[in-house]
Design a protein around this motif. Sequence first.
Motif, short mmCIF file in Angstrom:
data_model
loop_
_atom_site.label_atom_id
_atom_site.label_comp_id
_atom_site.label_asym_id
_atom_site.label_seq_id
_atom_site.Cartn_x
_atom_site.Cartn_y
_atom_site.Cartn_z
N GLU A 61 14.03 -4.22 2.28
CA GLU A 61 13.09 -3.28 1.68
C GLU A 61 11.70 -3.44 2.29
O GLU A 61 11.05 -2.44 2.64
N ARG A 62 11.25 -4.67 2.41
CA ARG A 62 9.92 -4.91 2.98
C ARG A 62 9.87 -4.49 4.44
O ARG A 62 8.90 -3.88 4.90
N SER A 63 10.94 -4.77 5.17
CA SER A 63 10.95 -4.44 6.60
C SER A 63 10.92 -2.94 6.83
O SER A 63 10.29 -2.46 7.79
N ILE A 64 11.60 -2.17 5.98
CA ILE A 64 11.57 -0.71 6.12
C ILE A 64 10.13 -0.21 5.99
O ILE A 64 9.65 0.60 6.79
N ARG A 65 9.44 -0.71 4.97
CA ARG A 65 8.04 -0.29 4.77
C ARG A 65 7.15 -0.80 5.91
O ARG A 65 6.22 -0.10 6.33
N GLU A 66 7.43 -1.99 6.39
CA GLU A 66 6.59 -2.55 7.46
C GLU A 66 6.72 -1.75 8.75
O GLU A 66 5.73 -1.51 9.45
N VAL A 67 7.93 -1.33 9.08
CA VAL A 67 8.13 -0.51 10.28
C VAL A 67 7.40 0.82 10.12
O VAL A 67 6.72 1.28 11.04
N ALA A 68 7.52 1.43 8.95
CA ALA A 68 6.81 2.69 8.71
C ALA A 68 5.30 2.49 8.83
O ALA A 68 4.60 3.32 9.43
N ALA A 69 4.81 1.38 8.29
CA ALA A 69 3.37 1.09 8.38
C ALA A 69 2.95 0.91 9.83
O ALA A 69 1.86 1.35 10.23
N ALA A 70 3.80 0.28 10.63
CA ALA A 70 3.48 0.08 12.05
C ALA A 70 3.39 1.42 12.78
O ALA A 70 2.50 1.62 13.62
N PHE A 71 4.30 2.33 12.47
CA PHE A 71 4.26 3.66 13.09
C PHE A 71 2.93 4.35 12.78
O PHE A 71 2.25 4.88 13.66
N ILE A 72 2.58 4.35 11.49
CA ILE A 72 1.36 5.04 11.07
C ILE A 72 0.13 4.36 11.66
O ILE A 72 -0.78 5.04 12.17
N GLU A 315 -4.83 -2.37 10.37
CA GLU A 315 -4.43 -1.15 9.69
C GLU A 315 -3.08 -1.32 8.99
O GLU A 315 -2.86 -0.78 7.89
N MET A 316 -2.17 -2.07 9.61
CA MET A 316 -0.88 -2.33 8.96
C MET A 316 -1.07 -3.07 7.64
O MET A 316 -0.42 -2.75 6.64
N ARG A 317 -1.96 -4.05 7.63
CA ARG A 317 -2.21 -4.79 6.39
C ARG A 317 -2.76 -3.87 5.30
O ARG A 317 -2.39 -3.98 4.12
N ARG A 318 -3.63 -2.95 5.69
CA ARG A 318 -4.19 -2.01 4.72
C ARG A 318 -3.09 -1.10 4.15
O ARG A 318 -3.01 -0.88 2.93
N ILE A 319 -2.23 -0.58 5.03
CA ILE A 319 -1.17 0.33 4.60
C ILE A 319 -0.15 -0.39 3.73
O ILE A 319 0.31 0.13 2.71
#
Length: 357
Positions: A61-72, A315-319
């Motif tokens: 679950e965390r990794s899915i969100r982390e990858v999305a955050a990296a894209f953004i 930015e990833m940490r913020r997202i």
Amino acid sequence: MSADAFPPLVFSGVQPTGNLHLGNYLGAIRRWVALQEANRCLFCVVDLHAITVWQEPDSLERSIREVAAAFIASGIDTTAHVLFNQSRVPEHAELAWIFNCVARLGWMERMTQFKEKAGRDRERASLGLFAYPSLMAADILAYRATMVPVGEDQKQHIELTRDIAAKFNHDYSLRVAALGLGRPIAMGEEVVQGYFPLAEPLIEGPATRVMSLKDGAKKMSKSDPSDLSRINLTDDPETIARKIRKAKTDPDALPTEIDGLKGRPEADNLVGIFAALADRSKAEVLAEYGGRPFSEFKPALADLAVEKLGPIAGEMRRIMADPAEIDRTLRDGAERAREIASATLSDVKRIVGLLNN
């Protein structure tokens, strides 16, 4: 056959299987940011592919969100383009089953990535791991994508996607023509009404395959037990600099010509990373640093890496501090993706002869 008769569309994805690293950024994400300037794009967190091997659910679950955050954080525009996670679009899995019935067993057995991941005990590998390329074909062809940016290690899977598309087009060409669902596609000297394009792999740039910082013969990997082998996108500036400082090299100075990198995998890797981050060629990097020792080159590389990657990590940490917003973005993207994929699957069911009304 070619994809020329189809509107250009880019599809690509990354598995959420741990920390994203410099190889993912240079080999995929950064190239996507450039591609979105002139193309329609769909970017996917391919979570169904991730579970072909065991994943701890909370970490997934965390990794899915982390990858999305990296894209953004890297610059993917989720308003102009589509970002979603694969499992929210069930058409991927349903189309993959149809492709399982099109693909041949021998095609799957030739996939080198299955051999590498299954290892010596193939009997214990999951069926999902074996059929992985059919799902990858469905990911691409659900949107009738024409271009797929991938690393060298995925090129074989794109070739299989093309084989599946070609066989489907050949087997159902008369049906496609009768339903008026096809586009003219050349098959040798013959032109048929085909439904799927033959997607082209986009493999370009000086660092399409980034290697380990500890072993230039091995690909940079999130599964490597040594964290010093990779630069994670979440690493802070001090960690980035330390990892580059400790990166394996040889005792010789950098060569002045590209031919001088042959037989020097670590030097070739670091020069390639510098070139990719600086948007320069390896030849241009060697023109500046050739003949100089690594003690001078590594600090310059570290400064460059911190300059390019530091803002992304912040930015990833913020997202990531707002997981509900990430989920909203993925949910909205999935709704937009389903509009396309559901229409494709409906057509495919009609073509195959499945009742779908």
